[in-house]
Write an enzyme that holds these catalytic residues in place. Structure first.
Site, mmCIF file in Angstrom:
data_model
loop_
_atom_site.group_PDB
_atom_site.id
_atom_site.type_symbol
_atom_site.label_atom_id
_atom_site.label_comp_id
_atom_site.label_asym_id
_atom_site.label_seq_id
_atom_site.Cartn_x
_atom_site.Cartn_y
_atom_site.Cartn_z
ATOM 1 N N ARG A 1 52.173 17.775 43.579
ATOM 2 C CA ARG A 1 52.891 17.156 42.384
ATOM 3 C C ARG A 1 53.697 18.219 41.699
ATOM 4 O O ARG A 1 53.684 19.499 42.139
ATOM 5 C CB ARG A 1 51.641 16.656 41.514
ATOM 6 C CG ARG A 1 50.462 17.590 41.384
ATOM 7 C CD ARG A 1 49.655 17.175 39.950
ATOM 8 N NE ARG A 1 50.372 17.497 38.920
ATOM 9 C CZ ARG A 1 50.891 18.789 38.488
ATOM 10 N NH1 ARG A 1 50.296 19.948 38.860
ATOM 11 N NH2 ARG A 1 51.442 18.859 37.373
ATOM 12 N N ASP B 1 60.470 15.513 34.879
ATOM 13 C CA ASP B 1 60.476 14.922 36.379
ATOM 14 C C ASP B 1 61.863 14.437 36.309
ATOM 15 O O ASP B 1 62.247 14.464 37.616
ATOM 16 C CB ASP B 1 59.479 13.740 36.385
ATOM 17 C CG ASP B 1 58.098 14.355 36.611
ATOM 18 O OD1 ASP B 1 57.625 14.640 37.662
ATOM 19 O OD2 ASP B 1 57.471 14.620 35.441
ATOM 20 N N LYS C 1 55.499 13.329 31.879
ATOM 21 C CA LYS C 1 54.421 12.994 32.081
ATOM 22 C C LYS C 1 53.967 12.112 30.638
ATOM 23 O O LYS C 1 54.244 12.694 29.615
ATOM 24 C CB LYS C 1 53.244 14.054 32.168
ATOM 25 C CG LYS C 1 51.642 13.277 32.288
ATOM 26 C CD LYS C 1 51.638 12.588 33.550
ATOM 27 C CE LYS C 1 49.997 12.130 33.265
ATOM 28 N NZ LYS C 1 49.956 11.433 34.535
ATOM 29 N N GLN D 1 45.742 16.636 34.034
ATOM 30 C CA GLN D 1 46.422 17.602 34.605
ATOM 31 C C GLN D 1 46.461 18.833 33.861
ATOM 32 O O GLN D 1 46.251 19.932 34.276
ATOM 33 C CB GLN D 1 47.911 17.286 35.020
ATOM 34 C CG GLN D 1 48.239 16.449 36.118
ATOM 35 C CD GLN D 1 48.295 15.023 35.786
ATOM 36 O OE1 GLN D 1 47.693 14.564 34.787
ATOM 37 N NE2 GLN D 1 48.913 14.210 36.437
#
Length: 382
Positions: free
Chosen positions: A64, A253, A264, A212
């Site tokens: 990821r 991202d 996120k 995470q």
């Protein structure tokens, strides 16, 4: 206050397991991943023998993070080519595995273009596969170099905004070596501050629902000897109110042409808090994350994930993600959950976007265009 304190010295660091690597055992080439769903309990490598296995690893978050997804996508195309699979089909499957992270499709396209170019030039399938692998390895190396340059630029910006050192940095999700060919994006800046003796504390959002921050950022901070403290996402407001945050550092991202940043979920509320409390909110991301084809934040496709990630807790030692029933229920049976993987922060809430080619501040479409043009000029003269 309970805290994990920093320690000095680099010789006692545990050996690093790379987040991704290409290997060629006797039975054929493979892509090997550090399975991030198993961290921090155990360090397990996942061996991908074809693109479909890699696609599932991407969807399950075994691999990821935007930069690393680009590298994984490129290696996936190279793997399909080397093993004689349909490269175009593999490329399409890889590119669609996670829609929000622009780097994934970029990495896939770069390796596939190299493959096609070699075939068009008269090369055979073996030479075309070698060209795809060369493109993947080049992307991997470029990302490592970009990581180092972002760390340098990000630390310089912190020192400019917050002279005197003693930085107390809040970060969200995971942006270290686990998402990069190098030492990461936002985390790499905090790590540079730590090594320079200018990091007082790293505040680590646990990052719901997949944790995470708690599982991965805390893992990386502990391995590098950084002083860090873990907090629940909804405790960030009280931390700002107490005057305990000097800067927020996050990754990205996808960055739209106007400077809107998808990251996120939970990033946007931090930007609002930072603006209210007059705290710099800084995005650290490679230029590959900037997508000129996406005009604004409203145009970013936000991935929606399974509701079970919210209504259940993962069973220890089991994969973090899975179908309903794979974890411990924490909500009544049949509860519907809203579970976007990302949110979008508008450019007016962002103090600066730090890239390997420079910093955009204020964040505008023109500033990003200039950075991208500078990168293009650098590439042409390299």
């Amino acid at each position: 206050m309970a805290d994990q304190y920093a320690h000095s010295g680099e010789d006692d660091r545990p050996a690093e397991i790379p987040a991704i690597r290409w290997d060629e055992p006797p039975e054929g080439p493979v892509v090997v991943l550090l399975d991030q769903t198993k961290l921090p309990a155990e360090e397990v490598e996942l061996v991908c023998t074809d693109a479909s296995v890699l696609v599932e690893a991407i969807r399950s978050l075994a691999v990821r993070g935007a930069p690393l997804l680009g590298i994984a996508g490129a290696y996936g195309v190279a793997l399909a080519a080397a093993r004689g699979f349909d490269v175009d089909a593999a490329a399409d499957e890889l590119a669609g595995a996670r829609p929000t992270a622009v780097n994934l499709a970029l990495g896939v396209r770069r390796a596939r273009d190299a493959y096609r170019a070699e075939l068009a030039a008269g090369g055979d399938a073996e030479r075309a596969a070698s060209a795809a692998l060369g493109a993947a390895r080049a992307l991997h190396a470029e990302d490592a170099e970009a990581s180092a340059r972002m760390a340098e630029r990000g630390l310089a910006l912190l020192d400019e905004l917050l002279p005197g050192g003693g930085h107390r940095i809040l970060t969200h999700c995971n942006t270290g070596a686990l998402v990069s060919g190098g030492e990461g994006t936002a985390f790499a800046v905090a790590l540079a501050a730590h090594r320079a003796g200018r990091l007082r504390r790293l505040w680590v959002d646990e990052t719901r629902p997949l944790l995470q921050g708690a599982r991965l950022t805390a893992y990386e901070a502990a391995r590098t000897g950084m002083g860090y403290t873990l907090l629940t996402d909804n405790a960030a407001g009280s931390l700002f109110a107490a005057g305990e945050v000097d800067a927020v550092l996050i990754g990205a991202d996808r960055i739209a042409a106007d400077g809107s940043v998808a990251n996120k979920v939970g990033s946007y509320p931090l930007a609002v808090l930072a603006r209210y409390h007059h705290v710099p909110f800084i995005v650290v991301a490679p230029l590959t994350t900037v997508d000129p084809a996406t005009p604004d934040g409203a145009s970013i496709e936000v991935e929606q994930r399974a509701g079970s990630e919210v209504t259940e807790f993962a069973v220890p030692q089991a994969p973090v993600v899975g179908g309903p029933g794979s974890g411990i229920p924490v909500a009544p049976l049949g509860t519907q959950a809203y579970n976007p993987a990302f949110d979008v922060t508008p450019p007016e809430l962002i103090t600066a976007i730090v890239t390997e080619e420079g910093t955009a501040s204020p964040v505008t479409a023109e500033a990003l265009t200039q950075l991208c043009a500078r990168a293009g000029a650098t590439a042409r003269t390299a």
